[in-house]
Design a protein around this motif. Structure first.
Motif, short mmCIF file in Angstrom:
data_model
loop_
_atom_site.label_atom_id
_atom_site.label_comp_id
_atom_site.label_asym_id
_atom_site.label_seq_id
_atom_site.Cartn_x
_atom_site.Cartn_y
_atom_site.Cartn_z
N LYS A 41 0.83 -1.19 0.00
CA LYS A 41 0.00 0.00 0.00
C LYS A 41 0.87 1.24 0.00
O LYS A 41 1.97 1.24 0.54
N TYR B 3 2.08 17.03 1.24
CA TYR B 3 1.08 17.53 2.17
C TYR B 3 0.63 16.37 3.04
O TYR B 3 0.28 15.31 2.53
N LEU C 250 -6.98 8.94 11.25
CA LEU C 250 -6.59 8.63 9.88
C LEU C 250 -5.50 9.57 9.43
O LEU C 250 -5.64 10.79 9.55
N SER D 12 -0.84 13.84 0.16
CA SER D 12 -0.93 14.01 -1.28
C SER D 12 0.32 14.71 -1.80
O SER D 12 1.08 15.29 -1.03
N GLY D 13 0.49 14.65 -3.13
CA GLY D 13 1.59 15.34 -3.77
C GLY D 13 1.24 16.78 -4.04
O GLY D 13 0.18 17.27 -3.63
N ARG D 14 2.11 17.48 -4.77
CA ARG D 14 1.94 18.93 -4.94
C ARG D 14 1.18 19.30 -6.20
O ARG D 14 0.86 20.47 -6.40
N PHE D 15 0.90 18.32 -7.06
CA PHE D 15 0.21 18.66 -8.29
C PHE D 15 -1.30 18.61 -8.08
O PHE D 15 -1.82 17.86 -7.28
N ASN D 16 -2.00 19.42 -8.87
CA ASN D 16 -3.46 19.49 -8.76
C ASN D 16 -4.13 18.16 -9.09
O ASN D 16 -5.24 17.91 -8.66
N THR D 17 -3.45 17.34 -9.86
CA THR D 17 -4.02 16.04 -10.22
C THR D 17 -3.79 14.99 -9.15
O THR D 17 -4.33 13.88 -9.24
N ASP D 18 -3.00 15.30 -8.13
CA ASP D 18 -2.70 14.32 -7.08
C ASP D 18 -3.90 14.14 -6.16
O ASP D 18 -4.45 15.11 -5.64
N LYS D 19 -4.25 12.88 -5.93
CA LYS D 19 -5.36 12.60 -5.04
C LYS D 19 -4.87 12.51 -3.60
O LYS D 19 -3.68 12.31 -3.34
N LEU D 20 -5.81 12.65 -2.67
CA LEU D 20 -5.50 12.48 -1.26
C LEU D 20 -5.56 10.99 -0.95
O LEU D 20 -6.56 10.33 -1.23
N PHE E 205 -5.40 8.04 1.87
CA PHE E 205 -5.65 7.84 3.30
C PHE E 205 -5.04 6.54 3.80
O PHE E 205 -4.99 5.53 3.09
N GLY E 206 -4.59 6.57 5.05
CA GLY E 206 -4.30 5.34 5.76
C GLY E 206 -5.61 4.70 6.19
O GLY E 206 -6.67 5.32 6.10
#
Lengths: 112, 112
Positions: free
Chosen positions: B2, B32, B88, B92-100, B102-103
């Motif tokens: 994961k 982030y 929890l 996420s990464g720094r690009f707008n396309t990066d999803k959040l 979760f653990g």
């Protein structure tokens, strides 16, 4: 104070029924998300939307569709509910990427 | 493997204890880092938000990010029964396309 509301807290449906889950946010957020949460699997992204009438598939879109006709409202549709869609469904919204996601209280859906 | 790993617990501690909750991750692009708290049958709420490495403190809560080890922590000082919840981590990464991402969450129980 950001508020995300979901239409139902608990829902019981029969296999094959069409199910609508509605989410409304009151902070004029651009982005909205639908997740499902299952024990041991965490939150999994179903669909998301960055704008009105726009939708993108998440990690597990099969068996689901969404609708975003107005900025504040994001609906999740289970076209033909199945027992493996029994889960907790969470809606979230955010103003922009890398900003805080605010969650609704969740809808516990049981499909019999 | 994961992208984000989190021990599910449960973690049971006496009131007043210092609690340490942790997540490890594999994606070095994550910038982030967030901690959400989720009470039983409620939606997650943001507790702490940090960018890149370092520490952030808010009252009894301290979030720590060690990007070199790909490890984040949440410390709770003087824990209270009201801290009993599932925690929890999310990143996420720094690009707008990066999803959040979760653990799966750690369940914490603080007993009086």
């Amino acid at each position: 104070d950001v508020k995300v509301t979901q239409s139902s807290r608990y829902l019981v449906k029969r296999t094959g029924e069409k199910v609508f889950l509605e989410c409304v946010q009151d902070m004029d957020h651009e982005n909205m998300f639908w997740y499902r949460q299952d024990p041991g699997l965490g939150l999994r992204l179903i669909y998301f939307s960055y704008d009105v009438k726009m939708k993108e598939k998440g990690d597990i879109p099969e068996g689901y569709s969404v609708s975003r006709e107005k900025k504040e409202r994001f609906s999740l549709i289970l076209e033909s509910a199945s027992t493996n869609q029994t889960s907790m469904y969470l809606c979230a919204s955010e103003q922009g990427r890398q900003e805080t996601q605010y969650f609704g209280p969740g809808t516990r859906l049981l499909v019999l | 493997q994961k992208e984000v790993e989190q021990d599910p617990g449960p973690l049971s501690v006496p009131e007043g204890a210092i609690v340490s909750l942790n997540c490890t991750y594999s994606n070095s692009a994550f910038q982030y880092f967030m901690w959400y708290r989720q009470y039983s049958r409620k939606g997650p709420e943001l507790l702490m938000y940090t960018y890149s490495s370092g520490n952030k403190e808010d009252g009894r809560f301290t979030a720590q990010v060690d990007k070199s080890s790909k490890y984040i922590s949440l410390f709770i000082r003087d824990s209270q029964p009201s801290d009993s919840a599932t925690y929890l981590c999310a990143m996420s990464g720094r690009f707008n396309t990066d999803k959040l991402i979760f653990g799966t969450g750690t369940r914490l129980q603080v007993f009086p």
